[in-house]
Scaffold this active site. Structure first.
Site, PDB file in Angstrom:
ATOM      1  N   ASP A 183       0.868  -1.179   0.000  1.00 42.34           N
ATOM      2  CA  ASP A 183       0.000   0.000   0.000  1.00 42.34           C
ATOM      3  C   ASP A 183       0.903   1.227   0.000  1.00 42.34           C
ATOM      4  O   ASP A 183       1.003   1.947   0.976  1.00 42.34           O
ATOM      5  CB  ASP A 183      -0.903  -0.029   1.241  1.00 42.34           C
ATOM      6  N   SER A 184       1.569   1.446  -1.120  1.00 43.78           N
ATOM      7  CA  SER A 184       2.588   2.479  -1.200  1.00 43.78           C
ATOM      8  C   SER A 184       2.031   3.785  -1.735  1.00 43.78           C
ATOM      9  O   SER A 184       0.964   3.832  -2.344  1.00 43.78           O
ATOM     10  CB  SER A 184       3.731   2.009  -2.111  1.00 43.78           C
ATOM     11  N   THR A 185       2.804   4.852  -1.501  1.00 42.60           N
ATOM     12  CA  THR A 185       2.555   6.096  -2.207  1.00 42.60           C
ATOM     13  C   THR A 185       3.044   5.928  -3.642  1.00 42.60           C
ATOM     14  O   THR A 185       3.536   4.865  -4.031  1.00 42.60           O
ATOM     15  CB  THR A 185       3.303   7.258  -1.537  1.00 42.60           C
ATOM     16  N   ASP A 186       2.934   6.969  -4.460  1.00 42.91           N
ATOM     17  CA  ASP A 186       3.460   6.904  -5.817  1.00 42.91           C
ATOM     18  C   ASP A 186       4.981   6.814  -5.779  1.00 42.91           C
ATOM     19  O   ASP A 186       5.607   7.146  -4.759  1.00 42.91           O
ATOM     20  CB  ASP A 186       3.001   8.132  -6.615  1.00 42.91           C
ATOM     21  N   PRO A 240       9.688   8.908  -0.510  1.00 36.59           N
ATOM     22  CA  PRO A 240       9.896   7.691   0.288  1.00 36.59           C
ATOM     23  C   PRO A 240       9.366   6.425  -0.377  1.00 36.59           C
ATOM     24  O   PRO A 240       9.834   5.329  -0.086  1.00 36.59           O
ATOM     25  CB  PRO A 240       9.135   7.991   1.585  1.00 36.59           C
TER      26      PRO A 240
END
Length: 281
Positions: free
Chosen positions: A156-159, A163
């Site tokens: 469930d990552s950011t783009d 980071p």
């Protein structure tokens, strides 16, 4: 336009959300966090002015990244979440009473702390569930060092900027593969293919070198604008091909109430339009 937040994630396209009331605005060690009230979407969380989740439509994202792999697997006991500091993903996983242990790895303790205060309706008590082990650490470092044993891994990552960039590398996916149990499933957030096609292509190229079944599935989430969002899927099992009848039985047995996911939506999400298929090497 001072009462609007304009997200400029893409070079040639932007979306704006009206700020009814700014509830939180502060910079952590890793990124700038904002939470504001919007008339349509309720509370909106942004990181560096990029929308991460909202009260209004988070259920689509969280249901599709959790229920699809868990119900397709059919016997998932141990689940790993990379990211997801707002707690929404953990809550959706923990809705499955059959899941015995969840490890959630979040790089930014600040996201967790303020989400508990400002977005408690996303986690709905998940941080207090004894089945949850919250680890504050870099997801890539954790994946490299873990002993594994996970039936489902959810990224469930950011783009892939800031980071979150390291979570889209071949090395990270390789370590994730090793952390899966036999027949385990890896799913990832892979952006909006119409605007972020390279992101999906890069992940699919890595997945194809690691898994016998590598593809993606789709869901339409209003605040992730520009078309349907893609979720990467990698496994060495035939879980993607489980019948809708079996999914219906598992879904009914789970007792989970949903607003987007159904077994029929699950199966249909893997039917890809040609422009998305062409992004998969």
């Amino acid at each position: 336009m001072s009462d609007w937040l304009t997200e400029k994630l893409h070079d040639d396209y932007a979306q704006s959300l009206r700020i009814g009331e700014m509830l939180y605005d502060s910079k952590t060690e890793h990124q700038r966090l904002k939470v504001f009230q919007n008339g349509t979407f309720g509370r909106v969380l942004t990181l560096d002015d990029v929308v991460q989740t909202t009260e209004g439509d988070n259920f689509i994202y969280h249901e599709m990244l959790t229920h699809v792999p868990i119900l397709a697997h059919g016997a998932a006991k141990r689940v790993l979440i990379i990211g997801g500091g707002d707690g929404g993903m953990a809550r959706a996983v923990l809705d499955h009473s059959s899941v015995e242990h969840v490890t959630m790895v979040e790089i930014d303790a600040g996201v967790v702390a303020f989400s508990k205060e400002y977005l408690p309706q996303l986690s709905r008590g998940a941080f207090d569930d004894p089945r949850l082990n919250l680890v504050i650490a870099d997801g890539a470092d954790f994946m490299r060092a873990t002993d594994g044993g996970f039936d489902v891994i959810i990224v469930d990552s950011t783009d892939p900027i800031g980071p979150g960039e390291v979570l889209f590398t071949d090395h990270f996916y390789g370590h994730a593969k090793k952390a899966l149990t036999p027949g385990g499933i890896l799913v990832t957030q892979n952006g909006v293919p119409f605007l972020q096609g390279d992101e999906l292509t890069g992940t699919m190229r890595a997945f194809q070198s690691l898994f016998s079944d590598a593809t993606c599935y789709l869901a339409t989430i209003p605040t992730y604008a520009g078309g349907p969002m893609a979720f990467g899927w990698g496994t060495d099992s035939d879980a993607r091909h489980v019948s809708v009848e079996v999914l219906q039985e598992r879904f009914a047995a789970s007792g989970i109430k949903t607003d987007y996911y159904t077994p029929e939506v699950h199966k249909g999400a893997f039917a890809l339009p040609p422009y998305v298929e062409r992004l998969i090497p």
